[in-house]
Design a protein around this motif. Structure first.
Motif, PDB file in Angstrom:
ATOM      1  N   TRP A   2     126.696   6.108   9.444  1.00 28.32           N
ATOM      2  CA  TRP A   2     128.019   5.522   9.558  1.00 28.32           C
ATOM      3  C   TRP A   2     127.949   4.277  10.420  1.00 28.32           C
ATOM      4  CZ3 TRP A   2     130.158   5.827  14.593  1.00 28.32           C
ATOM      5  CH2 TRP A   2     129.529   6.723  15.453  1.00 28.32           C
ATOM      6  N   GLU A  44     131.573   5.022   6.211  1.00 26.48           N
ATOM      7  CA  GLU A  44     130.669   6.164   6.058  1.00 26.48           C
ATOM      8  C   GLU A  44     129.889   6.022   4.755  1.00 26.48           C
ATOM      9  OE1 GLU A  44     132.103  10.151   7.039  1.00 26.48           O
ATOM     10  OE2 GLU A  44     133.957   9.211   7.747  1.00 26.48           O
ATOM     11  N   ASP A  47     129.883   9.611   1.208  1.00 25.29           N
ATOM     12  CA  ASP A  47     131.130  10.367   1.130  1.00 25.29           C
ATOM     13  C   ASP A  47     131.764  10.408   2.519  1.00 25.29           C
ATOM     14  OD1 ASP A  47     129.825  12.424   2.619  1.00 25.29           O
ATOM     15  OD2 ASP A  47     129.112  13.335   0.756  1.00 25.29           O
ATOM     16  N   ASP A  48     132.849  11.134   2.646  1.00 24.69           N
ATOM     17  CA  ASP A  48     133.578  11.175   3.913  1.00 24.69           C
ATOM     18  C   ASP A  48     133.112  12.316   4.808  1.00 24.69           C
ATOM     19  OD1 ASP A  48     135.423  10.187   5.721  1.00 24.69           O
ATOM     20  OD2 ASP A  48     137.127  11.234   4.841  1.00 24.69           O
ATOM     21  N   ASN A  49     131.849  12.717   4.683  1.00 25.55           N
ATOM     22  CA  ASN A  49     131.331  13.835   5.465  1.00 25.55           C
ATOM     23  C   ASN A  49     130.369  13.423   6.569  1.00 25.55           C
ATOM     24  OD1 ASN A  49     132.750  15.779   3.948  1.00 25.55           O
ATOM     25  ND2 ASN A  49     131.208  15.588   2.327  1.00 25.55           N
ATOM     26  N   ILE A  54     136.960  13.110  10.902  1.00 30.15           N
ATOM     27  CA  ILE A  54     137.539  11.767  11.029  1.00 30.15           C
ATOM     28  C   ILE A  54     137.430  11.078   9.677  1.00 30.15           C
ATOM     29  CG2 ILE A  54     137.400   9.533  12.170  1.00 30.15           C
ATOM     30  CD1 ILE A  54     136.215  10.952  14.600  1.00 30.15           C
ATOM     31  N   ALA A  55     138.568  10.629   9.161  1.00 27.13           N
ATOM     32  CA  ALA A  55     138.587   9.973   7.853  1.00 27.13           C
ATOM     33  C   ALA A  55     137.997   8.570   7.940  1.00 27.13           C
ATOM     34  CB  ALA A  55     140.015   9.899   7.328  1.00 27.13           C
ATOM     35  N   ALA A  56     137.185   8.231   6.947  1.00 29.87           N
ATOM     36  CA  ALA A  56     136.597   6.893   6.868  1.00 29.87           C
ATOM     37  C   ALA A  56     137.623   5.895   6.356  1.00 29.87           C
ATOM     38  CB  ALA A  56     135.399   6.916   5.931  1.00 29.87           C
ATOM     39  N   ASP A  57     137.473   4.653   6.775  1.00 34.27           N
ATOM     40  CA  ASP A  57     138.280   3.569   6.213  1.00 34.27           C
ATOM     41  C   ASP A  57     137.696   3.112   4.889  1.00 34.27           C
ATOM     42  OD1 ASP A  57     140.359   2.983   8.292  1.00 34.27           O
ATOM     43  OD2 ASP A  57     138.545   2.795   9.528  1.00 34.27           O
ATOM     44  N   ILE A  59     134.088   4.052   2.149  1.00 36.83           N
ATOM     45  CA  ILE A  59     132.836   4.738   1.836  1.00 36.83           C
ATOM     46  C   ILE A  59     131.917   3.693   1.195  1.00 36.83           C
ATOM     47  CG2 ILE A  59     131.749   6.593   0.503  1.00 36.83           C
ATOM     48  CD1 ILE A  59     133.765   7.596   2.631  1.00 36.83           C
ATOM     49  N   ARG A 125     135.548   6.222  16.297  1.00 39.02           N
ATOM     50  CA  ARG A 125     136.959   5.965  16.606  1.00 39.02           C
ATOM     51  C   ARG A 125     137.295   6.155  18.082  1.00 39.02           C
ATOM     52  NH1 ARG A 125     139.158   4.270  12.146  1.00 39.02           N
ATOM     53  NH2 ARG A 125     139.162   5.519  10.269  1.00 39.02           N
TER      54      ARG A 125
END
Length: 166
Positions: A2, A44, A47-49, A54-57, A59, A125
């Motif tokens: 990330w 990230e 994927d968003d893992n 925390i959510a990615a802005d 991918i 973040r």
């Protein structure tokens, strides 16, 4: 893997039509949306893992090499805003321990110095870990030594690798 950007200016920054590109242009990430002053933008891989809870802005696809690599942040006019290179290796971070590379206010780099945080050695973040503090994991459980420097937070990190937005 990330990457995190931080807006270190006093004004919002619109990332529409900005790009984050690696040295060989295998990774080309189109950015969009605003970052408020002091705010963060999280990218990230796959994927968003990569960063739990925390959510990615955004991918992105592709991977960053540990050597002979670089990242460039370009604005909508293709002007270079920031860059970092891994000639023989990245200027900080620890691949074996999976500690992220963090940037300081003086634009130098250091390894993440905190404890495991949601299965990460990094601060997505959130402000970067203090520079100059050495944390030993295991028996004692707390920071073991300090350089005596005043803790500082940096503009950004890459979770491997940090970038700054002026």
């Amino acid at each position: 893997e990330w990457v995190e950007l931080k807006n270190v200016s006093a004004s919002p920054v619109d990332l529409s039509d900005w790009w984050l590109i690696d040295q060989d242009e295998k990774v080309k990430v189109s950015l969009s949306g605003p970052i408020n002053p002091g705010g963060f933008y999280l990218l990230e891989r796959t994927d968003d893992n990569a960063v739990p809870f925390i959510a990615a802005d955004v991918i992105y696809k592709g991977s960053l090499d540990n050597d002979n690599e670089g990242l460039r942040l370009l604005d909508k006019s293709c002007q270079l805003v920031d860059e970092v290179f891994a000639r023989l290796s990245w200027p900080a971070g620890n691949v074996g321990e999976k500690r992220s590379m963090e940037r300081d206010n003086d634009l130098s780099w250091h390894d993440y110095s905190g404890f495991l945080n949601h299965d990460l050695f990094g601060t997505p973040r959130a402000e970067n870990s203090p520079k100059g503090v050495v944390v030993l994991l295991g028996g004692g459980g707390g920071p073991s030594t300090s350089s005596g420097q005043t803790p500082s937070t940096g503009p950004e990190q890459v979770g491997g690798v940090p970038q700054a937005i002026p």
